[in-house]
Motif scaffolding. Sequence first.
Motif, PDB file in Angstrom:
ATOM      1  N   LEU A  86       0.814  -1.210   0.000  1.00 52.36           N
ATOM      2  CA  LEU A  86       0.000   0.000   0.000  1.00 52.36           C
ATOM      3  C   LEU A  86       0.854   1.271   0.000  1.00 52.36           C
ATOM      4  O   LEU A  86       0.317   2.380  -0.112  1.00 52.36           O
ATOM      5  N   GLY A  87       2.162   1.118   0.119  1.00 55.81           N
ATOM      6  CA  GLY A  87       3.062   2.265   0.161  1.00 55.81           C
ATOM      7  C   GLY A  87       3.410   2.793  -1.215  1.00 55.81           C
ATOM      8  O   GLY A  87       4.582   3.035  -1.513  1.00 55.81           O
ATOM      9  N   ASN A  88       2.411   2.980  -2.014  1.00 57.00           N
ATOM     10  CA  ASN A  88       2.570   3.440  -3.399  1.00 57.00           C
ATOM     11  C   ASN A  88       1.266   4.125  -3.805  1.00 57.00           C
ATOM     12  O   ASN A  88       0.188   3.572  -3.582  1.00 57.00           O
ATOM     13  N   PRO A  89       1.338   5.322  -4.391  1.00 60.57           N
ATOM     14  CA  PRO A  89       0.096   6.081  -4.656  1.00 60.57           C
ATOM     15  C   PRO A  89      -0.886   5.352  -5.570  1.00 60.57           C
ATOM     16  O   PRO A  89      -2.095   5.399  -5.329  1.00 60.57           O
ATOM     17  N   LEU A 116      -2.427   2.406  -3.622  1.00 63.99           N
ATOM     18  CA  LEU A 116      -3.310   2.925  -2.569  1.00 63.99           C
ATOM     19  C   LEU A 116      -4.632   3.401  -3.174  1.00 63.99           C
ATOM     20  O   LEU A 116      -5.710   3.163  -2.623  1.00 63.99           O
ATOM     21  N   LEU A 133      -7.142  -2.040  10.358  1.00 64.14           N
ATOM     22  CA  LEU A 133      -6.120  -1.403   9.522  1.00 64.14           C
ATOM     23  C   LEU A 133      -6.724  -0.773   8.264  1.00 64.14           C
ATOM     24  O   LEU A 133      -6.486   0.397   7.965  1.00 64.14           O
ATOM     25  N   THR A 144      -8.990   2.213   9.043  1.00 67.96           N
ATOM     26  CA  THR A 144      -8.200   3.389   9.422  1.00 67.96           C
ATOM     27  C   THR A 144      -7.556   4.028   8.199  1.00 67.96           C
ATOM     28  O   THR A 144      -7.585   5.253   8.030  1.00 67.96           O
ATOM     29  N   LEU A 145      -7.005   3.196   7.320  1.00 67.64           N
ATOM     30  CA  LEU A 145      -6.355   3.732   6.119  1.00 67.64           C
ATOM     31  C   LEU A 145      -7.364   4.463   5.230  1.00 67.64           C
ATOM     32  O   LEU A 145      -7.075   5.544   4.718  1.00 67.64           O
ATOM     33  N   VAL A 163      -8.271   7.780   6.816  1.00 73.38           N
ATOM     34  CA  VAL A 163      -7.181   8.742   6.667  1.00 73.38           C
ATOM     35  C   VAL A 163      -7.105   9.269   5.225  1.00 73.38           C
ATOM     36  O   VAL A 163      -6.927  10.467   4.996  1.00 73.38           O
ATOM     37  N   MET A 164      -7.306   8.390   4.254  1.00 70.63           N
ATOM     38  CA  MET A 164      -7.258   8.800   2.843  1.00 70.63           C
ATOM     39  C   MET A 164      -8.380   9.793   2.532  1.00 70.63           C
ATOM     40  O   MET A 164      -8.176  10.759   1.792  1.00 70.63           O
ATOM     41  N   ARG A 218      -9.828  11.752   4.544  1.00 73.92           N
ATOM     42  CA  ARG A 218      -9.663  12.962   5.348  1.00 73.92           C
ATOM     43  C   ARG A 218      -8.689  13.931   4.660  1.00 73.92           C
ATOM     44  O   ARG A 218      -8.741  15.128   4.863  1.00 73.92           O
ATOM     45  N   GLN A 219      -7.780  13.358   3.867  1.00 71.48           N
ATOM     46  CA  GLN A 219      -6.702  14.183   3.269  1.00 71.48           C
ATOM     47  C   GLN A 219      -7.217  15.105   2.182  1.00 71.48           C
ATOM     48  O   GLN A 219      -8.079  14.750   1.426  1.00 71.48           O
TER      49      GLN A 219
END
Lengths: 102, 102
Positions: A20-23, A26, A91, A94-95, A98-99, A101-102
Motif C-alpha cells: 500500500l506504500g505506493n500512490p 493505494l 487497519l 483506518t487507512l 485517513v485517505m 480525510r486528506q
Amino acid sequence: MIANHPEREQFRLENVLFALGNPLRLAIIDTLADGKELSCNALRPQDVAKSTMTHHWRVLRDSGVIWQRPQGRENMISLRREDLDSRFPGLLDTLLQVMHRQ
Amino acid sequence: MIANHPEREQFRLENVLFALGNPLRLAIIDTLADGKELSCNALRPQDVAKSTMTHHWRVLRDSGVIWQRPQGRENMISLRREDLDSRFPGLLDTLLQVMHRQ
C-alpha cells in the motif's frame, strides 16, 4: 493460469504496508473498498502501461491485499477485505478514513 | 549537520506506509512507540551494517516517521508521534495493536 494467492495466515503486516506504500496501489484499494470486483483494465489509469500494472497486481496479490480471478482475457480484481480485517483488525478502515480525510 | 525533516503538512500516507513496509523499520517503530529517544547504535541490530541503517534512517526520516537529532558522534532517534497522530489519526495506534496481536 490462476496465480498464487497467499493464505490468510501467511499475510505479513510489513508486506501489506509495502504493497500500500505506493500512490497507484493505494488509489486502487480505495476504488475497491466498497466491495466491488473490477477488471484489471477498468482499474488501469490511461497513462500507465499494462506491464507496469502487472507488477502492481503481483505486489498486491502476493501480499494478500487483492484477489485476482481470470475471466476471459482479463483478470477480475477485488479486495480481500474479510481476510485483511481478520488478520489486521481496523487497519483497512483506518487507512480509508485517513485517505478520505486528506 | 542536521538532516532535513519534512514539515507535518508534507507527510504523505503512501510514503509513511512504504517506510513501515519493512520488518526492520516496523520493529524500530514498535521499540520507539512509548515515546523514548534512543541512539541509532542502540537501535541497530547487531547483524545489520551501519551503512544499511543509514538507508533505513533516511527512509524513516524523509517520510516523517522519526526525528533524528545529532548528539556527539551519534544520532538520537525518536518517533514523530504527535505529527503522525495529527496527520493520520489512528494509524499508528492501529498498527501497534496489530503488531502486538500477531
